[in-house]
Design a protein around this motif. Structure first.
Motif, PDB file in Angstrom:
ATOM      1  N   GLU A 274       4.828  58.979   0.455  1.00 22.00           N
ATOM      2  CA  GLU A 274       5.677  59.617   1.575  1.00 22.00           C
ATOM      3  C   GLU A 274       5.351  61.064   1.206  1.00 22.00           C
ATOM      4  N   ASP A 275       5.254  61.757   0.160  1.00 18.37           N
ATOM      5  CA  ASP A 275       5.039  63.180  -0.108  1.00 18.37           C
ATOM      6  C   ASP A 275       3.738  63.505   0.413  1.00 18.37           C
ATOM      7  N   TYR A 276       2.649  62.664   0.803  1.00 16.64           N
ATOM      8  CA  TYR A 276       1.517  63.103   1.262  1.00 16.64           C
ATOM      9  C   TYR A 276       1.361  62.817   2.690  1.00 16.64           C
ATOM     10  N   LYS A 277       2.503  62.753   3.591  1.00 12.61           N
ATOM     11  CA  LYS A 277       2.572  62.611   5.027  1.00 12.61           C
ATOM     12  C   LYS A 277       1.532  63.562   5.741  1.00 12.61           C
ATOM     13  N   LYS A 278       2.110  64.992   5.385  1.00 13.21           N
ATOM     14  CA  LYS A 278       1.232  65.880   6.117  1.00 13.21           C
ATOM     15  C   LYS A 278      -0.255  65.866   5.990  1.00 13.21           C
ATOM     16  N   GLU A 279      -0.616  65.698   4.594  1.00 12.16           N
ATOM     17  CA  GLU A 279      -2.037  65.515   4.225  1.00 12.16           C
ATOM     18  C   GLU A 279      -2.768  64.404   4.930  1.00 12.16           C
ATOM     19  N   ILE A 280      -1.913  63.259   4.919  1.00 14.94           N
ATOM     20  CA  ILE A 280      -2.552  62.022   5.830  1.00 14.94           C
ATOM     21  C   ILE A 280      -3.178  62.402   7.185  1.00 14.94           C
ATOM     22  N   SER A 281      -2.061  63.173   7.702  1.00 14.56           N
ATOM     23  CA  SER A 281      -2.181  63.402   9.198  1.00 14.56           C
ATOM     24  C   SER A 281      -3.467  64.621   9.409  1.00 14.56           C
TER      25      SER A 281
ATOM     26  N   LEU B  59      -9.746  56.972   8.661  1.00 15.33           N
ATOM     27  CA  LEU B  59      -9.526  57.233   7.377  1.00 15.33           C
ATOM     28  C   LEU B  59      -8.901  58.766   6.722  1.00 15.33           C
ATOM     29  N   SER B  60      -7.928  58.605   5.957  1.00 15.12           N
ATOM     30  CA  SER B  60      -7.402  59.822   5.342  1.00 15.12           C
ATOM     31  C   SER B  60      -7.645  59.909   4.017  1.00 15.12           C
ATOM     32  N   LEU B  61      -7.740  61.083   3.626  1.00 20.52           N
ATOM     33  CA  LEU B  61      -7.808  61.332   2.235  1.00 20.52           C
ATOM     34  C   LEU B  61      -6.897  62.415   1.533  1.00 20.52           C
ATOM     35  N   ILE B  62      -6.365  61.941   0.378  1.00 17.99           N
ATOM     36  CA  ILE B  62      -5.244  62.680  -0.217  1.00 17.99           C
ATOM     37  C   ILE B  62      -5.568  63.031  -1.530  1.00 17.99           C
ATOM     38  N   ASP B  63      -5.617  64.275  -1.656  1.00 14.92           N
ATOM     39  CA  ASP B  63      -5.938  64.960  -3.290  1.00 14.92           C
ATOM     40  C   ASP B  63      -4.714  64.890  -3.974  1.00 14.92           C
ATOM     41  N   ILE B  64      -4.727  63.762  -4.998  1.00 16.64           N
ATOM     42  CA  ILE B  64      -3.816  63.663  -5.854  1.00 16.64           C
ATOM     43  C   ILE B  64      -3.764  64.718  -6.910  1.00 16.64           C
ATOM     44  N   LYS B  65      -4.814  65.549  -7.186  1.00 16.57           N
ATOM     45  CA  LYS B  65      -5.080  66.545  -8.185  1.00 16.57           C
ATOM     46  C   LYS B  65      -4.796  66.098  -9.567  1.00 16.57           C
ATOM     47  N   GLY B  66      -5.094  64.689  -9.739  1.00 16.99           N
ATOM     48  CA  GLY B  66      -5.088  64.092 -11.051  1.00 16.99           C
ATOM     49  C   GLY B  66      -3.757  64.032 -11.747  1.00 16.99           C
ATOM     50  N   GLU B  67      -2.553  63.727 -10.839  1.00 17.14           N
ATOM     51  CA  GLU B  67      -1.521  63.396 -11.355  1.00 17.14           C
ATOM     52  C   GLU B  67      -1.265  62.051 -11.945  1.00 17.14           C
ATOM     53  N   LYS B  68      -0.660  62.126 -13.058  1.00 14.48           N
ATOM     54  CA  LYS B  68      -0.470  60.971 -14.015  1.00 14.48           C
ATOM     55  C   LYS B  68      -0.271  59.642 -13.482  1.00 14.48           C
ATOM     56  N   ASN B  69       0.811  59.534 -12.609  1.00 13.70           N
ATOM     57  CA  ASN B  69       1.230  58.266 -12.140  1.00 13.70           C
ATOM     58  C   ASN B  69       0.096  57.750 -11.032  1.00 13.70           C
ATOM     59  N   TRP B  70      -0.747  58.608 -10.614  1.00 19.54           N
ATOM     60  CA  TRP B  70      -1.716  57.959  -9.537  1.00 19.54           C
ATOM     61  C   TRP B  70      -2.843  57.626 -10.537  1.00 19.54           C
ATOM     62  N   LEU B  71      -3.018  58.266 -11.620  1.00 18.91           N
ATOM     63  CA  LEU B  71      -4.230  58.018 -12.198  1.00 18.91           C
ATOM     64  C   LEU B  71      -4.038  56.642 -12.999  1.00 18.91           C
ATOM     65  N   GLU B  72      -2.825  56.458 -13.414  1.00 18.64           N
ATOM     66  CA  GLU B  72      -2.437  55.234 -13.828  1.00 18.64           C
ATOM     67  C   GLU B  72      -1.883  53.992 -13.078  1.00 18.64           C
ATOM     68  N   LEU B  73      -2.191  53.981 -11.698  1.00 19.64           N
ATOM     69  CA  LEU B  73      -1.916  53.150 -10.730  1.00 19.64           C
ATOM     70  C   LEU B  73      -2.748  52.103 -11.075  1.00 19.64           C
ATOM     71  N   PRO B  74      -4.221  51.907 -11.261  1.00 17.25           N
ATOM     72  CA  PRO B  74      -5.013  50.668 -11.524  1.00 17.25           C
ATOM     73  C   PRO B  74      -4.285  49.974 -12.717  1.00 17.25           C
ATOM     74  N   GLU B  75      -4.087  50.680 -13.757  1.00 16.99           N
ATOM     75  CA  GLU B  75      -3.497  50.019 -15.026  1.00 16.99           C
ATOM     76  C   GLU B  75      -2.152  49.375 -14.743  1.00 16.99           C
ATOM     77  N   ASN B  76      -1.236  50.071 -14.198  1.00 17.49           N
ATOM     78  CA  ASN B  76      -0.061  49.560 -13.606  1.00 17.49           C
ATOM     79  C   ASN B  76      -0.130  48.393 -12.705  1.00 17.49           C
ATOM     80  N   TYR B  77      -0.694  48.429 -11.937  1.00 18.34           N
ATOM     81  CA  TYR B  77      -1.087  47.441 -10.911  1.00 18.34           C
ATOM     82  C   TYR B  77      -1.560  46.064 -11.687  1.00 18.34           C
ATOM     83  N   GLU B  78      -2.453  46.102 -12.606  1.00 21.99           N
ATOM     84  CA  GLU B  78      -2.901  45.075 -13.282  1.00 21.99           C
ATOM     85  C   GLU B  78      -1.606  44.398 -13.979  1.00 21.99           C
ATOM     86  N   LYS B  79      -1.066  45.444 -14.672  1.00 21.92           N
ATOM     87  CA  LYS B  79       0.162  44.979 -15.391  1.00 21.92           C
ATOM     88  C   LYS B  79       1.143  43.965 -14.727  1.00 21.92           C
TER      89      LYS B  79
END
Length: 182
Positions: free
Chosen positions: A84-91, A104-124
């Motif tokens: 939700e914090d990226y709505k402007k960037e998505i547009s 397709l929209s690109l969003i720059d997550i700037k290496g934020e930890k919770n984004w980087l850990e998303l694949p691992e958290n998804y698997e868990k």
């Protein structure tokens, strides 16, 4: 506002302003390399890499609604508050693909930890859990744009080709071709 464009059997297909599907690719840049978050899902040809996105639904009012809803469904709603914090960037940072009528929209997550850990958290969270709520993803994975060799869907192949050639990422291509030689 979405509108019905065709019905095949009991399945209905919608579009918004001519767009029938949309997706989001979070990305970050580290050590002069571009990393993209994509998913793995089952298609007719087996398990393939794909985009976190999907078709317009009847309740979608704007294409960003489709993109966010599909991203949340395919990532198990694990980061729905952050998206939700990226709505402007998505547009703003988006690319239209005519043949599949896909936004397709690109969003720059700037290496934020919770984004980087998303694949691992998804698997868990979803390992050995029955699929619910249209969760299509088998896995989420960060890939390197210029070094990806996985089996991909047609859509991902088209999108990666485009992304490798946009100004935003072109300078990170390790095999740059000089146009002029002094």
């Amino acid at each position: 506002m979405s509108k019905l464009v065709k019905k095949v059997g009991s399945k209905k297909f919608y579009e918004i302003e001519g767009i029938r599907a949309g997706g989001i690719i979070p990305y970050y840049i580290k050590d002069n390399k571009v990393f993209l978050l994509i998913n793995k899902e089952y298609r007719r040809v087996g398990l393939v890499y794909n985009i976190t996105g999907g078709k317009v639904d009847e309740e979608d009012k704007i294409i960003e609604d489709t993109q966010i809803r599909e991203f949340n469904e395919e990532t198990g709603f694990l980061i729905s508050s952050k998206i939700e914090d990226y709505k402007k960037e998505i547009s703003k940072n988006r690319f239209y693909f005519d043949t599949p009528k896909y936004m397709l929209s690109l969003i720059d997550i700037k290496g934020e930890k919770n984004w980087l850990e998303l694949p691992e958290n998804y698997e868990k969270t979803f390992k050995n859990v029955e699929k619910i709520n249209d969760r299509d993803s088998e896995e989420l994975e960060w890939i390197e744009l210029y070094n990806f060799k996985g089996k991909s869907s047609y859509l991902l192949t088209v999108i990666l080709h485009k992304l490798k050639n946009i100004n935003l990422f072109r300078k990170y291509n390790p095999v740059q071709h000089q146009l002029f030689i002094d």
